[in-house]
Design a protein around this motif. Structure first.
Motif, mmCIF file in Angstrom:
data_model
loop_
_atom_site.group_PDB
_atom_site.id
_atom_site.type_symbol
_atom_site.label_atom_id
_atom_site.label_comp_id
_atom_site.label_asym_id
_atom_site.label_seq_id
_atom_site.Cartn_x
_atom_site.Cartn_y
_atom_site.Cartn_z
ATOM 1 N N VAL A 121 0.788 -1.367 -0.235
ATOM 2 C CA VAL A 121 -0.031 0.013 0.048
ATOM 3 C C VAL A 121 0.940 1.217 -0.046
ATOM 4 N N MET A 124 2.373 1.726 -3.426
ATOM 5 C CA MET A 124 1.224 2.263 -4.284
ATOM 6 C C MET A 124 0.847 3.439 -4.121
ATOM 7 N N GLU A 125 0.818 4.235 -3.058
ATOM 8 C CA GLU A 125 0.520 5.568 -2.653
ATOM 9 C C GLU A 125 1.620 6.335 -3.369
ATOM 10 N N LYS A 128 1.008 6.288 -7.009
ATOM 11 C CA LYS A 128 -0.288 6.788 -7.503
ATOM 12 C C LYS A 128 -0.188 8.264 -7.481
ATOM 13 N N ASP A 151 -11.515 14.531 -10.893
ATOM 14 C CA ASP A 151 -11.652 13.003 -11.212
ATOM 15 C C ASP A 151 -10.287 12.371 -11.232
ATOM 16 N N LEU A 154 -8.928 9.680 -8.636
ATOM 17 C CA LEU A 154 -9.518 8.504 -8.780
ATOM 18 C C LEU A 154 -8.890 7.841 -10.089
ATOM 19 N N MET A 155 -8.954 8.595 -11.224
ATOM 20 C CA MET A 155 -8.302 7.857 -12.398
ATOM 21 C C MET A 155 -6.936 7.215 -12.204
ATOM 22 N N GLU A 157 -5.976 6.145 -9.398
ATOM 23 C CA GLU A 157 -6.031 4.809 -8.640
ATOM 24 C C GLU A 157 -6.591 3.852 -9.525
ATOM 25 N N LEU A 158 -7.253 4.119 -10.427
ATOM 26 C CA LEU A 158 -8.090 3.278 -11.197
ATOM 27 C C LEU A 158 -7.095 2.483 -12.135
ATOM 28 N N ALA A 161 -4.511 0.213 -10.069
ATOM 29 C CA ALA A 161 -5.052 -0.845 -9.498
ATOM 30 C C ALA A 161 -5.458 -1.852 -10.658
ATOM 31 N N GLY A 162 -6.104 -1.185 -11.885
ATOM 32 C CA GLY A 162 -6.854 -1.906 -12.855
ATOM 33 C C GLY A 162 -5.594 -2.474 -13.616
ATOM 34 N N GLY A 165 -4.271 -5.473 -11.263
ATOM 35 C CA GLY A 165 -5.107 -6.602 -11.158
ATOM 36 C C GLY A 165 -5.102 -7.212 -12.475
ATOM 37 N N PHE A 189 -5.803 0.329 -21.656
ATOM 38 C CA PHE A 189 -5.817 1.069 -20.444
ATOM 39 C C PHE A 189 -5.755 2.536 -20.562
ATOM 40 N N LEU A 193 -8.844 4.863 -21.181
ATOM 41 C CA LEU A 193 -9.163 5.321 -20.097
ATOM 42 C C LEU A 193 -8.931 6.851 -20.210
#
Lengths: 195, 195
Positions: A121, A124-125, A128, A151, A154-155, A157-158, A161-162, A165, A189, A193
DNA sequence: AACCGACTAATTTAGTTTTCCAGTCCAAAA
DNA sequence: TTTTGGACTGGAAAACTAAATTAGTCGGTT
């Protein structure tokens, strides 16, 4: 004692520890082994680090710093936001594959789930915030006007993570690693995105 | 013996097993307990199933079938491809939260990593083909012309893997579940990836 | 044909002993 | 005074054993 000597010993410990962690991982490397590799007694290590975990974290920090430098250089060669993001994903992913310790963090290979998750985490922070800066820079210079600025976090992060993942899932499923497919995924992506 | 009687016993076993698995999971539920709950001897169970794993798989299949029916109905209410995909993600995710056994498969909660991974991959293959069909239908009826038809399988995979990777990451990080955020994520994933 | 109870082989658990290792302490060296 | 190493300790993990569970089988009964 002087400061540079002190730093030299610290570096030597980290260097030797890195080699051992690389090969055997956190659990199967002992402080005695690290000390022996440095030609010092174990208790000496505790003058430079308060715990084994701290040594490991120092090793991880060194590796991540190296990796981030490489990634940053590659990203800066790119002109467009999508080029930058795609390059970021591919280079970071490539880097994790060549660094066993970082790989373990990214892919949660560990014997201590809690600590491992925390490291993940934390990493990742940082990533990000880096990706977010890339996005914000592009936004401020007029690229990607179709997206709300608020936004962007959040973008970011997505995207991460996306992407991770997806990579994880594909590795699990295929049981083999396909560079070309990875690039295609990063492409979709980012372009979809973000363009 | 007649076929419907046979089927009734099978169903009863699955029903009782489901309740037990729901509460205790695969490992901590014994065949003796399932048999007792059915008012039968354990060996009787082996007339209907060859192993405990097979009973568990039957339970999972029932739950997944139920879940898929619910999801399908909701998806069909939607007119647009993005509406369908968003609905799919939200409803499927919501469903897994209310079904402990499915939840365990989706989130890899297990004591047997290999078997659990296999079940997950099998489930995902099915879901992927369903999502792909949604995409292809939309494509054939003229929606989303900006995408190559041959890219659709990869898009379906990315959508699912990315979505689940993201949800997992957010759950891990936040340690709580936020319905609104989930919807926002599904929205971005679909609209950005697919519109 | 459907079922049961008793059985077995194999795995799991629980308890014990031994080994190992992170971290401390103190004395000696630098 | 600062750095180092050897000896030590407490607690955790590994190794081993004995006991208990449990998945799956089988012969016999209804």
């Amino acid at each position: 004692m002087n400061v540079s000597k002190d730093e030299a010993v610290r570096s030597e410990i980290i260097y030797q520890a890195q080699k051992l962690f690389q090969q055997f991982g956190l659990k199967k490397t002992t402080m005695d082994e690290i000390a022996a590799a440095c030609g010092k007694a174990k208790s000496t290590l505790y003058h430079y680090f308060t715990s084994k975990e701290e040594v490991f974290d120092a090793v991880i920090e060194i590796e991540l710093t190296k990796l981030r430098k490489i990634v940053k250089d590659k990203v800066e060669e790119q002109k467009t936001i999508t080029g930058k993001l795609k390059t970021y994903m591919i280079e970071f992913q490539k880097g994790t594959l060549s660094m066993a310790n970082v790989y373990r963090i990214v892919n949660n290979v560990s014997y201590d789930k809690k600590a491992s998750k925390e490291r993940f985490v934390r990493m990742m922070e940082f990533e990000k915030s880096y990706v977010l800066r890339i996005m914000e820079d592009a936004y401020d210079s007029g690229e990607c006007r179709s997206i709300d600025k608020e936004d962007l976090p959040l973008m970011a992060e997505l995207l991460l993570a996306g992407f991770y993942g997806t990579v994880k899932y594909l590795i699990e499923k295929d049981d083999k690693y396909d560079q070309q497919k990875l690039e295609r995924i990063a492409e979709i992506f980012t372009s979809k995105l973000f363009e």
